[in-house]
Motif scaffolding. Structure first.
Motif, short mmCIF file in Angstrom:
data_model
loop_
_atom_site.label_atom_id
_atom_site.label_comp_id
_atom_site.label_asym_id
_atom_site.label_seq_id
_atom_site.Cartn_x
_atom_site.Cartn_y
_atom_site.Cartn_z
N VAL A 41 0.88 -1.17 0.00
CA VAL A 41 0.00 0.00 0.00
C VAL A 41 0.92 1.22 0.00
O VAL A 41 1.77 1.35 0.88
N PRO A 42 0.76 2.09 -1.00
CA PRO A 42 1.66 3.25 -1.09
C PRO A 42 1.61 4.13 0.16
O PRO A 42 0.58 4.24 0.81
N GLN A 43 2.74 4.74 0.44
CA GLN A 43 2.84 5.71 1.52
C GLN A 43 1.98 6.91 1.13
O GLN A 43 1.98 7.32 -0.02
N GLY A 49 0.69 5.98 9.02
CA GLY A 49 1.41 4.95 8.30
C GLY A 49 0.71 3.61 8.20
O GLY A 49 1.34 2.62 7.84
N VAL A 50 -0.58 3.55 8.54
CA VAL A 50 -1.33 2.30 8.43
C VAL A 50 -2.67 2.56 7.74
O VAL A 50 -3.18 3.67 7.74
N ARG A 64 1.63 0.87 5.61
CA ARG A 64 1.86 1.52 4.31
C ARG A 64 3.35 1.48 3.97
O ARG A 64 4.20 1.50 4.85
N GLY A 65 3.65 1.41 2.68
CA GLY A 65 5.03 1.53 2.22
C GLY A 65 5.89 0.29 2.39
O GLY A 65 7.07 0.33 2.06
N GLU A 66 5.34 -0.80 2.91
CA GLU A 66 6.10 -2.03 3.09
C GLU A 66 5.36 -3.19 2.45
O GLU A 66 4.14 -3.29 2.59
#
Length: 84
Positions: A41-43, A49-50, A64-66
Motif C-alpha cells: 500500500v503506497p505511503q 502509516g497504516v 503503508r510503504g512495506e
C-alpha cells in the motif's frame, strides 16, 4: 394479543450475538484458507502509516510503504477502494 417487546428484543439480541460470533469464525477460517499474495500500500502524505481495513466485521491494520502478504479477499477490498 399482548406482545412483550422487551423479552422479544432480548431474545433477538442474544441470537444475533451468537450468529455474529459464528460468522466471525467462518470469516477467520475462510481467510486462513484463502490464497495469499504480496502487496504494498503506497505511503500517503500524513497519517500514522497504516490503513484500517474492515472485512465482514473484522478489522485489520496494514502498514503503508512495506510489502505485506495478505489473503486475496483483503487485496480485492484494497483494489476496489483504489488503494493499490
Amino acid at each position: 394479543m399482548t406482545v412483550n417487546t422487551t423479552a422479544g428484543a432480548a431474545a433477538a439480541r442474544a441470537m444475533s450475538v451468537l450468529t455474529i460470533d459464528r460468522a466471525f469464525e467462518q470469516v477467520a477460517g475462510a481467510l486462513k484458507k484463502a490464497p495469499k499474495a504480496r502487496v504494498k500500500v503506497p505511503q500517503a502524505g500524513g497519517g500514522d502509516g497504516v490503513v484500517e481495513l474492515g472485512y465482514n466485521g473484522r478489522m485489520f491494520l496494514i502498514k503503508r510503504g512495506e510489502p505485506v502478504e495478505l489473503p486475496v479477499p483483503l487485496i480485492e477490498v484494497l483494489e476496489r477502494a483504489g488503494m493499490i
